[in-house]
Design a protein around this motif. Structure first.
Motif, PDB file in Angstrom:
ATOM      1  N   LYS A 181      23.290  57.240  50.415  1.00  0.00           N
ATOM      2  CA  LYS A 181      23.905  57.873  51.577  1.00  0.00           C
ATOM      3  C   LYS A 181      25.249  57.228  51.933  1.00  0.00           C
ATOM      4  CE  LYS A 181      19.494  59.215  53.677  1.00  0.00           C
ATOM      5  NZ  LYS A 181      18.588  59.031  54.844  1.00  0.00           N
ATOM      6  N   THR A 182      25.330  55.923  51.758  1.00  0.00           N
ATOM      7  CA  THR A 182      26.533  55.198  52.181  1.00  0.00           C
ATOM      8  C   THR A 182      27.632  55.243  51.127  1.00  0.00           C
ATOM      9  OG1 THR A 182      25.093  53.704  53.441  1.00  0.00           O
ATOM     10  CG2 THR A 182      27.369  53.017  53.100  1.00  0.00           C
ATOM     11  N   LEU A 183      27.288  54.968  49.868  1.00  0.00           N
ATOM     12  CA  LEU A 183      28.291  54.838  48.807  1.00  0.00           C
ATOM     13  C   LEU A 183      28.221  55.932  47.755  1.00  0.00           C
ATOM     14  CD1 LEU A 183      27.967  50.968  48.165  1.00  0.00           C
ATOM     15  CD2 LEU A 183      29.597  52.143  49.646  1.00  0.00           C
ATOM     16  N   ASP A 184      27.226  56.829  47.852  1.00  0.00           N
ATOM     17  CA  ASP A 184      27.006  57.842  46.811  1.00  0.00           C
ATOM     18  C   ASP A 184      26.852  57.144  45.459  1.00  0.00           C
ATOM     19  OD1 ASP A 184      26.595  60.243  45.659  1.00  0.00           O
ATOM     20  OD2 ASP A 184      28.610  61.029  45.936  1.00  0.00           O
ATOM     21  N   LEU A 185      25.864  56.260  45.394  1.00  0.00           N
ATOM     22  CA  LEU A 185      25.673  55.417  44.221  1.00  0.00           C
ATOM     23  C   LEU A 185      25.376  56.240  42.968  1.00  0.00           C
ATOM     24  CD1 LEU A 185      25.474  52.437  43.307  1.00  0.00           C
ATOM     25  CD2 LEU A 185      23.026  52.552  43.772  1.00  0.00           C
ATOM     26  N   LYS A 186      24.601  57.295  43.108  1.00  0.00           N
ATOM     27  CA  LYS A 186      24.247  58.094  41.936  1.00  0.00           C
ATOM     28  C   LYS A 186      25.472  58.741  41.309  1.00  0.00           C
ATOM     29  CE  LYS A 186      21.106  61.713  40.362  1.00  0.00           C
ATOM     30  NZ  LYS A 186      20.033  62.666  40.752  1.00  0.00           N
ATOM     31  N   ALA A 187      26.407  59.188  42.145  1.00  0.00           N
ATOM     32  CA  ALA A 187      27.625  59.790  41.610  1.00  0.00           C
ATOM     33  C   ALA A 187      28.448  58.782  40.815  1.00  0.00           C
ATOM     34  CB  ALA A 187      28.463  60.365  42.752  1.00  0.00           C
ATOM     35  N   HIS A 188      28.470  57.536  41.278  1.00  0.00           N
ATOM     36  CA  HIS A 188      29.215  56.508  40.543  1.00  0.00           C
ATOM     37  C   HIS A 188      28.560  56.207  39.201  1.00  0.00           C
ATOM     38  CE1 HIS A 188      31.569  52.881  39.799  1.00  0.00           C
ATOM     39  NE2 HIS A 188      30.430  52.264  39.522  1.00  0.00           N
ATOM     40  N   TYR A 189      27.238  56.094  39.182  1.00  0.00           N
ATOM     41  CA  TYR A 189      26.539  55.755  37.944  1.00  0.00           C
ATOM     42  C   TYR A 189      26.433  56.938  36.975  1.00  0.00           C
ATOM     43  CZ  TYR A 189      25.044  51.157  39.596  1.00  0.00           C
ATOM     44  OH  TYR A 189      25.010  49.842  40.009  1.00  0.00           O
ATOM     45  N   SER A 190      26.805  58.149  37.410  1.00  0.00           N
ATOM     46  CA  SER A 190      26.708  59.312  36.533  1.00  0.00           C
ATOM     47  C   SER A 190      28.071  59.920  36.222  1.00  0.00           C
ATOM     48  CB  SER A 190      25.809  60.364  37.181  1.00  0.00           C
ATOM     49  OG  SER A 190      26.342  60.778  38.432  1.00  0.00           O
ATOM     50  N   GLN A 191      29.131  59.121  36.269  1.00  0.00           N
ATOM     51  CA  GLN A 191      30.466  59.626  35.973  1.00  0.00           C
ATOM     52  C   GLN A 191      30.551  60.115  34.526  1.00  0.00           C
ATOM     53  OE1 GLN A 191      33.793  57.128  37.683  1.00  0.00           O
ATOM     54  NE2 GLN A 191      32.107  55.694  37.975  1.00  0.00           N
ATOM     55  N   SER A 192      31.278  61.188  34.340  1.00  0.00           N
ATOM     56  CA  SER A 192      31.431  61.741  32.990  1.00  0.00           C
ATOM     57  C   SER A 192      32.302  60.855  32.107  1.00  0.00           C
ATOM     58  CB  SER A 192      32.044  63.140  33.080  1.00  0.00           C
ATOM     59  OG  SER A 192      33.308  63.090  33.740  1.00  0.00           O
ATOM     60  N   THR A 193      33.146  60.019  32.714  1.00  0.00           N
ATOM     61  CA  THR A 193      33.991  59.123  31.917  1.00  0.00           C
ATOM     62  C   THR A 193      33.207  57.966  31.311  1.00  0.00           C
ATOM     63  OG1 THR A 193      34.546  57.918  33.946  1.00  0.00           O
ATOM     64  CG2 THR A 193      36.038  59.679  33.259  1.00  0.00           C
ATOM     65  N   VAL A 194      31.999  57.729  31.794  1.00  0.00           N
ATOM     66  CA  VAL A 194      31.152  56.660  31.263  1.00  0.00           C
ATOM     67  C   VAL A 194      30.437  57.180  30.019  1.00  0.00           C
ATOM     68  CG1 VAL A 194      29.242  55.092  31.800  1.00  0.00           C
ATOM     69  CG2 VAL A 194      30.874  55.737  33.583  1.00  0.00           C
ATOM     70  N   ASP A 195      30.248  56.303  29.061  1.00  0.00           N
ATOM     71  CA  ASP A 195      29.610  56.735  27.821  1.00  0.00           C
ATOM     72  C   ASP A 195      28.176  57.186  28.077  1.00  0.00           C
ATOM     73  OD1 ASP A 195      27.562  54.481  26.669  1.00  0.00           O
ATOM     74  OD2 ASP A 195      29.148  53.559  27.858  1.00  0.00           O
ATOM     75  N   TYR A 196      27.674  57.986  27.156  1.00  0.00           N
ATOM     76  CA  TYR A 196      26.398  58.671  27.346  1.00  0.00           C
ATOM     77  C   TYR A 196      25.243  57.698  27.554  1.00  0.00           C
ATOM     78  CZ  TYR A 196      22.472  61.782  26.413  1.00  0.00           C
ATOM     79  OH  TYR A 196      21.294  62.485  26.503  1.00  0.00           O
ATOM     80  N   PHE A 197      25.259  56.596  26.825  1.00  0.00           N
ATOM     81  CA  PHE A 197      24.131  55.668  26.870  1.00  0.00           C
ATOM     82  C   PHE A 197      24.205  54.697  28.044  1.00  0.00           C
ATOM     83  CE2 PHE A 197      24.821  56.804  22.402  1.00  0.00           C
ATOM     84  CZ  PHE A 197      23.585  57.339  22.099  1.00  0.00           C
TER      85      PHE A 197
END
Length: 458
Positions: A181-197
């Protein structure tokens, strides 16, 4: 071996059939079930013929200037030599791979993993903070007698349960929901620029997100000092700093809130019990006061003692008058005025003694005997004294509970603020590749030993 079969096949057919693409394709389809390797070799010949036909068509575009055409026609012998070279190379590579399973199963996977770690894996930055749970010094706020009464001692350290509580809350689903709720942590950990694994995916469940969060948050407790070390990983340094600081702030709120809740609950319970005891004391005092006002007696015990003293005095006077009467009767007649007067006095004293004794023990319609009044008064006074003692003990318990509640308040003190990382700490390429190579080598060795053992037992 394959080339020998191919040469035998070549001699078994005519040159026209050997250069016919449709004939060779049908033969390859027929031989696929019986001899797949020979069928593949025939398809290589078909592929070369297709290339040759394509080159011939390009050469026919400029027939008047064959020298200007960069594509030269290839004779059937050259094509055959090319087929032989390609097949020999493929056969050499295949034989080399099949003859070295360690290369296929260990070296190549390790190289692929090393390439992933060096050039594909997304960098992760780690921020850290140090906190400790502290309690206030209760001895500094009270005198020695009250401290002894409350049972408090010097230097009350926090227990290991408090630090474990901080660790458990940081790893909890409540903390994850707050960070989302505060930092939108899931959005940060699921960025498309991050590799798949290295990232989470939108299709992952809440449980998988929690496991991913636990892998990227590390909480370590120093058993000697009680310091809680918090390490947070993120894909950029600024977010890593915010993540660690938010975790520390939320953990501080949690520790403070549960401390106040426990203290308030304990105080409310003790206050409720104290109120009950106080109400009992008020009832006992009221009953005793009503009893005194009803019989107009300040102290029935003193009144009873006074009445007993009166009866004792009357009995003494009667005895003295009777002795005096006997002395007068021995020297005077019964009708003498002194004798009659003394007899009347004795009669009056006896009548008064009977009245006083009736007050102590006889129950009439108008009056209650003093003995019963005294018994009732004693019962009421005992009840009031017991209620007073209970009130005193309850008052001490209330003060003790207040001190204990203050002592139970805990505070999360920041030893080291959240750090801002400048270099990525993960992935640790050398460690990861070395560990991967070691594990896969061990697995390869174990499997090879099992296979050799099975062959030996046969």
């Amino acid at each position: 071996m394959i080339e020998q079969k191919f040469q035998q096949f070549k001699t078994s057919i005519t040159p026209e059939e050997f250069n016919n693409i449709e004939f060779l394709t049908s033969k390859a389809e027929q031989m696929k079930e019986n001899d797949e390797a020979l069928a593949k070799r025939i398809l290589v010949r078909v592929n070369n013929l297709n290339k040759q036909n394509a080159n011939n068509q390009k050469a026919k575009i400029k027939p008047n200037n064959p020298e200007s055409n960069p594509l030269h026609l290839v004779s059937s012998d050259d094509a055959e030599k090319s087929d032989k070279n390609t097949s020999s190379r493929l056969a050499a590579i295949y034989s080399r791979l099949t003859s070295s399973p360690f290369l296929v199963l260990v070296i190549i996977p390790t190289l692929i993993f090393a390439f992933y770690q060096n050039f594909w894996a997304t960098e992760r930055y780690e921020s850290q903070a140090q906190v400790i749970v502290q309690q206030p010094d209760g001895m500094a706020t009270m005198d020695t007698g009250l401290a002894l009464l409350s049972g408090m001692g010097m230097g009350m350290p926090t227990s290991g349960k408090d630090t474990e509580l901080v660790k458990a809350y940081i790893y909890s689903n409540d903390m994850l929901n707050y960070l989302n709720k505060t930092l939108d942590l899931k959005a940060h950990y699921s960025q498309s620029t991050v590799d798949y694994f290295s990232r989470i995916h939108n299709s992952d469940s809440r449980e998988e997100l929690l496991e991913f969060y636990k892998k990227h948050i590390n909480v370590y407790i120093d058993d000697k000092s009680g310091v809680v070390n918090i390490f947070s990983q993120a894909f950029n340094p600024d977010f890593s700093l915010m993540l660690t600081q938010t975790i520390v702030d939320r953990a501080e709120w949690y520790i403070n809130s549960i401390g106040h809740q426990l203290a308030e609950a304990q105080l409310n319970f003790i206050k409720g019990e104290h109120q009950i005891v106080e109400n009992k004391l008020e009832v006992a005092q009221k009953n005793l006061l009503n009893f005194q006002q009803r019989y107009n007696l300040l102290d029935p015990m003193a009144e009873g003692a006074a009445m007993q003293q009166i009866t004792y005095t009357l009995e003494g006077q009667i005895s003295a008058k009777q002795a005096e009467l006997k002395g007068l009767q021995s020297i005077m007649s019964a009708k003498a005025p002194q004798v009659i007067s003394l007899q009347n006095t004795i009669t009056a004293l006896k009548s008064q003694l009977i009245n006083e004794r009736n007050k102590l023990s006889t129950d009439s319609a108008q009056n209650i005997p003093v003995s019963e009044i005294l018994a009732s008064y004693t019962d009421l006074k005992i009840k009031m004294e017991l209620a007073l003692q209970a009130y005193t003990s309850s008052q001490v318990s209330l003060e003790k509970s207040r001190i204990e509640a203050y002592r139970q308040l805990k505070y999360l003190v920041v030893v080291e603020s959240a750090t801002h990382p400048e270099q990525n700490k993960y992935p640790d390429v050398f460690y990861n590749v070395s560990l991967f190579a070691l594990i896969i080598s061990m697995l390869f060795s174990i499997v090879k030993i099992i296979i050799l053992t099975i062959k030996e037992l046969r």
